[in-house]
Motif scaffolding. Structure first.
Motif, PDB file in Angstrom:
ATOM      1  N   ARG A  62       0.867  -1.168   0.052  1.00  0.00           N
ATOM      2  CA  ARG A  62       0.182  -0.049   0.115  1.00  0.00           C
ATOM      3  C   ARG A  62       0.807   1.209  -0.041  1.00  0.00           C
ATOM      4  NH1 ARG A  62      -2.108   0.602   6.211  1.00  0.00           N
ATOM      5  NH2 ARG A  62      -0.205   1.345   7.157  1.00  0.00           N
ATOM      6  N   THR A  63       0.337   2.302  -0.420  1.00  0.00           N
ATOM      7  CA  THR A  63       0.996   3.725  -0.155  1.00  0.00           C
ATOM      8  C   THR A  63       0.146   4.522   0.676  1.00  0.00           C
ATOM      9  OG1 THR A  63       1.797   5.706  -1.279  1.00  0.00           O
ATOM     10  CG2 THR A  63      -0.516   4.790  -2.030  1.00  0.00           C
ATOM     11  N   ASP A  64       0.960   5.291   1.607  1.00  0.00           N
ATOM     12  CA  ASP A  64       0.478   6.187   2.567  1.00  0.00           C
ATOM     13  C   ASP A  64       1.101   7.571   2.431  1.00  0.00           C
ATOM     14  OD1 ASP A  64      -1.019   5.095   4.809  1.00  0.00           O
ATOM     15  OD2 ASP A  64       0.583   3.644   4.970  1.00  0.00           O
ATOM     16  N   ILE A  65       0.041   8.491   2.426  1.00  0.00           N
ATOM     17  CA  ILE A  65       0.521   9.882   2.391  1.00  0.00           C
ATOM     18  C   ILE A  65       0.204  10.923   3.534  1.00  0.00           C
ATOM     19  CG2 ILE A  65       0.208  11.856   0.815  1.00  0.00           C
ATOM     20  CD1 ILE A  65      -0.724   9.954  -1.348  1.00  0.00           C
ATOM     21  N   CYS A  66       0.836  11.440   4.288  1.00  0.00           N
ATOM     22  CA  CYS A  66       0.430  12.078   5.430  1.00  0.00           C
ATOM     23  C   CYS A  66       0.924  13.541   5.198  1.00  0.00           C
ATOM     24  CB  CYS A  66       1.261  11.671   6.850  1.00  0.00           C
ATOM     25  SG  CYS A  66       0.579  10.187   7.048  1.00  0.00           S
ATOM     26  N   ALA A  67       0.154  14.748   5.680  1.00  0.00           N
ATOM     27  CA  ALA A  67       0.760  15.937   5.449  1.00  0.00           C
ATOM     28  C   ALA A  67       0.219  16.720   6.678  1.00  0.00           C
ATOM     29  CB  ALA A  67       0.112  16.741   4.368  1.00  0.00           C
ATOM     30  N   GLU A  68       1.112  17.932   7.067  1.00  0.00           N
ATOM     31  CA  GLU A  68       0.631  18.621   8.307  1.00  0.00           C
ATOM     32  C   GLU A  68       0.692  20.060   7.757  1.00  0.00           C
ATOM     33  OE1 GLU A  68       2.982  20.202  12.383  1.00  0.00           O
ATOM     34  OE2 GLU A  68       3.494  18.179  11.660  1.00  0.00           O
ATOM     35  N   ASP A  81     -15.303  22.313  11.804  1.00  0.00           N
ATOM     36  CA  ASP A  81     -16.714  22.620  12.825  1.00  0.00           C
ATOM     37  C   ASP A  81     -17.701  22.140  12.382  1.00  0.00           C
ATOM     38  OD1 ASP A  81     -17.384  23.641  15.581  1.00  0.00           O
ATOM     39  OD2 ASP A  81     -18.649  24.837  14.619  1.00  0.00           O
ATOM     40  N   GLU A  82     -18.142  22.748  11.324  1.00  0.00           N
ATOM     41  CA  GLU A  82     -19.391  21.928  10.582  1.00  0.00           C
ATOM     42  C   GLU A  82     -19.390  20.723  10.362  1.00  0.00           C
ATOM     43  OE1 GLU A  82     -22.446  23.088   7.019  1.00  0.00           O
ATOM     44  OE2 GLU A  82     -20.629  24.237   7.318  1.00  0.00           O
ATOM     45  N   ALA A  83     -18.170  19.936  10.062  1.00  0.00           N
ATOM     46  CA  ALA A  83     -18.028  18.645   9.240  1.00  0.00           C
ATOM     47  C   ALA A  83     -17.750  17.607  10.755  1.00  0.00           C
ATOM     48  CB  ALA A  83     -16.934  18.528   8.726  1.00  0.00           C
ATOM     49  N   GLY A  84     -17.684  18.422  11.866  1.00  0.00           N
ATOM     50  CA  GLY A  84     -17.404  17.417  13.027  1.00  0.00           C
ATOM     51  C   GLY A  84     -16.234  16.967  13.252  1.00  0.00           C
ATOM     52  N   PHE A  85     -14.880  17.699  12.840  1.00  0.00           N
ATOM     53  CA  PHE A  85     -13.644  17.151  13.072  1.00  0.00           C
ATOM     54  C   PHE A  85     -13.168  18.028  14.166  1.00  0.00           C
ATOM     55  CE2 PHE A  85     -14.444  15.720   8.461  1.00  0.00           C
ATOM     56  CZ  PHE A  85     -14.047  14.319   8.624  1.00  0.00           C
ATOM     57  N   LEU A  93      -3.398  15.363   8.221  1.00  0.00           N
ATOM     58  CA  LEU A  93      -4.156  14.806   6.943  1.00  0.00           C
ATOM     59  C   LEU A  93      -3.466  13.321   6.655  1.00  0.00           C
ATOM     60  CD1 LEU A  93      -5.252  17.501   4.579  1.00  0.00           C
ATOM     61  CD2 LEU A  93      -6.505  16.723   6.614  1.00  0.00           C
ATOM     62  N   ARG A  94      -4.246  12.277   6.363  1.00  0.00           N
ATOM     63  CA  ARG A  94      -3.647  11.110   5.818  1.00  0.00           C
ATOM     64  C   ARG A  94      -4.472  10.344   4.925  1.00  0.00           C
ATOM     65  NH1 ARG A  94      -3.023   5.690   9.441  1.00  0.00           N
ATOM     66  NH2 ARG A  94      -2.062   4.180   7.752  1.00  0.00           N
ATOM     67  N   ARG A  95      -4.006   9.443   4.044  1.00  0.00           N
ATOM     68  CA  ARG A  95      -4.810   8.715   3.157  1.00  0.00           C
ATOM     69  C   ARG A  95      -4.082   7.829   2.750  1.00  0.00           C
ATOM     70  NH1 ARG A  95      -7.842  10.295  -2.690  1.00  0.00           N
ATOM     71  NH2 ARG A  95      -9.140   8.573  -2.684  1.00  0.00           N
ATOM     72  N   TRP A 106      -8.230  10.259   6.648  1.00  0.00           N
ATOM     73  CA  TRP A 106      -8.526  10.829   8.005  1.00  0.00           C
ATOM     74  C   TRP A 106      -7.994  12.430   7.975  1.00  0.00           C
ATOM     75  CZ3 TRP A 106      -5.815   6.159   6.574  1.00  0.00           C
ATOM     76  CH2 TRP A 106      -6.146   5.143   7.000  1.00  0.00           C
ATOM     77  N   ILE A 107      -9.020  12.878   8.919  1.00  0.00           N
ATOM     78  CA  ILE A 107      -8.757  14.235   9.069  1.00  0.00           C
ATOM     79  C   ILE A 107      -8.514  14.386  10.641  1.00  0.00           C
ATOM     80  CG2 ILE A 107      -9.832  16.617   9.029  1.00  0.00           C
ATOM     81  CD1 ILE A 107     -11.322  15.665   6.556  1.00  0.00           C
ATOM     82  N   ASN A 108      -7.288  14.718  11.135  1.00  0.00           N
ATOM     83  CA  ASN A 108      -7.188  14.831  12.504  1.00  0.00           C
ATOM     84  C   ASN A 108      -7.272  13.516  13.359  1.00  0.00           C
ATOM     85  OD1 ASN A 108      -5.814  17.293  12.393  1.00  0.00           O
ATOM     86  ND2 ASN A 108      -7.873  18.443  13.031  1.00  0.00           N
ATOM     87  N   GLY A 109      -7.156  12.425  12.633  1.00  0.00           N
ATOM     88  CA  GLY A 109      -7.299  10.988  13.379  1.00  0.00           C
ATOM     89  C   GLY A 109      -8.858  10.599  12.987  1.00  0.00           C
TER      90      GLY A 109
END
Length: 559
Positions: A62-68, A81-85, A93-95, A106-109
């Motif tokens: 698999r491939t993993d991409i993370c960014a801060e 806030d509206e999306a509940g994260f 962020l991670r995919r 994932w967004i903030n886990g």
């Protein structure tokens, strides 16, 4: 600063990469085929691009991409806030994509969808690709550029357009279906009129059956009531009441001898009282009850009407009241659908609301078009098109649509004195690239995304024009984070930070790496870009001079 760090695992030909990024203007350079655009491709995948197993490094699972990212503008915080994260000082962020094609994000886990990643990406990055010029001949893209510059939103207008179209369709359907609707209305009116004559009440069917059963057995009821009364009261020989009274008297006569006689006598007292009540009730019934053949005939007739209508409409008799109400409701709906005057009024109201909003949008476009044209014209002067002129033409479209009543076109003249003409007809490939770059720089300065990415948008330019491109990006980097993939040494020299992409061949295959260039490495890379792999004292000296010049103020930048 927006994008702080990016980490890749097994992405294309990158085995592992952890890269810190900084504010200002950063360039990515490297030899052809080294993978200069890999970072941009990774960011696009991270932010919701379609997942493809082809991005997984060969041999990996698999491939993993993370960014801060920094949390950025207020609009980003509101979206989270509206999306509940959850929110923090940083945005993580991670995919991941595995070899079966399964993608997770994932967004903030917290798990996120690709659509959410795309929506979030609009607040983080603004990417300008090397083929941006191709959109300059597409009407929708041209209109979108003007709208972005004017700061207008077309979604509310699109909603008004949809409402108008729905009203038009409803009116057209009603007009074409008038004959059918009228036939259906007449059928329902006849049925309602027929059942309305009966006027069935809810629960009446059960009441009718109970009354009919009682009247049809009236004589038998009278006979049985008289027989029961006779059994209780009797004739001269006495009845049940007389016998009960005699039994009580016999027990009472010896109650003083045996106490149980007294208790039994009390039971008989209760029986005598109850039997006496029954006798009085039967007497009252017999005084008022008598056969009523006329009422029975009327009940027979009404029950017959109920049964006849129930058979005709294939329903149980007790369902007739509900059936009548359903028909009346259907008729009301048909009357509404056949009300052409109301439908015409609704269509006109929706049309007026749409046209009012469309005219307001046209006014904003007309006001913004000369401003956009002037800004792009100024940018063109420093990009090798001195004396060239850019115009934004807003005309009335042949038909209204969800984006308004305007047709927008870009016109350009590449040389002084020439009349501007449609951009796709007069501009060469190189000119289109430079015009696209001028548009990118002009519109990027207006966006909200804190990070701007330019992917080889400087293709097809060189010399003094290339230096101007570098200066323009350098200026943008003072207010925004700018990342640019370039092959031009003049652009690379203007950067605040320099990342070098290199490709390495070994027994396991080919991998790509990205490293920050220090002062000496940067001189060597710019020299390579100037003269190829064989560096000479001349190219190294030229590289030092170019880097030194890029750090000093310049007046060559346009716009």
């Amino acid at each position: 600063m927006a994008l702080r760090r990016i980490a890749l695992r097994d992405f294309v030909i990158v085995q592992a990469l952890d890269l810190d990024l900084h504010a200002g203007f950063t360039v990515l350079t490297g030899e052809t085929g080294a993978g200069k655009s890999i970072l941009i491709d990774a960011l696009q995948l991270l932010l919701g691009a379609r997942a493809d197993t082809g991005v997984i490094r060969e041999g990996a699972e698999r491939t993993d991409i993370c960014a801060e990212f920094d949390t950025g503008p207020a609009a980003l915080a509101a979206w989270l806030d509206e999306a509940g994260f959850p929110q923090d000082d940083t945005l993580l962020l991670r995919r991941s994509v595995d070899v079966q094609g399964k993608s997770r994000a994932w967004i903030n886990g917290l798990p996120a969808t690709a659509a959410q990643m795309r929506a979030l990406g609009e607040h983080l990055l603004d990417i300008h690709g090397q083929h941006a010029w191709q959109s300059l001949t597409r009407p929708d893209a041209v209109r979108g550029l003007l709208d972005a510059y004017a700061g207008v939103q077309v979604q509310p207008l699109a909603a008004l357009w949809a409402a108008w179209r729905d009203a038009q369709k409803a009116l057209a359907h009603a007009r074409s279906a008038q004959d059918t609707l009228q036939q259906e209305r007449e059928r329902l009116q006849w049925q309602i009129g027929e059942v309305d004559k009966l006027a069935p009440r809810e629960g009446e069917w059960d009441e009718l059956n109970a009354s009919h059963a009682r009247l049809s057995n009236a004589q038998a009821l009278l006979d049985n009531a008289q027989g029961a009364l006779a059994a209780l009261q009797g004739d001269d020989t006495g009845g049940a009441l007389s016998a009960l009274t005699q039994a009580r008297q016999l027990l009472q006569g010896y109650a003083h001898v045996d106490g149980s006689f007294r208790a039994l006598g009390e039971v008989l007292d209760s029986c005598i009282a109850q039997a006496d009540d029954v006798a009085h009730s039967l007497q009252g019934y017999l005084r008022h009850a008598e056969p009523d053949p006329e009422l029975l005939a009327r009940l027979d007739a009404r029950l017959s009407q109920w049964l006849q209508l129930a058979r005709r409409y294939k329903r149980a008799p007790a369902e007739l009241p509900a059936l009548l109400e359903a028909w009346k409701e259907t008729l009301r709906r048909l009357d509404d659908a056949a009300d052409l005057a109301a439908l015409e009024a609704a269509e006109q109201a929706h049309g007026a609301a749409y046209l009012k909003a469309a005219r307001a949008l046209s006014h904003k476009r007309a006001k913004a078009s000369p401003q956009l044209a002037q800004s792009i014209t100024e940018a063109m002067q420093g990009l090798g098109m001195t004396g060239g002129r850019f115009e934004v033409q807003v005309d009335k479209a042949a038909e209204p649509g969800p984006r308004g009543v305007d047709q927008v076109a870009f016109l350009v003249s590449g040389h002084p004195g020439m009349t501007p003409r449609p951009i796709g007809k007069v501009a060469s490939g190189g000119e289109l690239s430079r015009i696209a770059l001028a548009i990118s720089v002009t519109t990027s300065a207006l966006g909200e995304a804190p990070t701007l990415i330019f992917d080889e948008v400087d293709s097809g330019v060189g010399g003094a024009v290339a230096e101007t491109v570098g200066r323009l990006m350098q200026q943008l980097g003072r207010a925004r984070q700018v990342l640019a993939v370039t092959h031009l040494p003049q652009v690379a020299a203007c950067a605040d930070h320099h990342l070098v992409v290199s490709k390495h061949r070994h027994a396991e295959g080919t991998t790509s790496a990205v490293a920050a260039a220090g002062a000496d490495e940067r001189i060597a890379e710019v020299a390579r870009m100037l003269g190829g792999q064989q560096q000479s004292p001349t190219t190294l000296a030229h590289a030092r001079e170019m880097l030194g010049s890029a750090r000093s103020p310049s007046t060559t930048a346009a716009g």
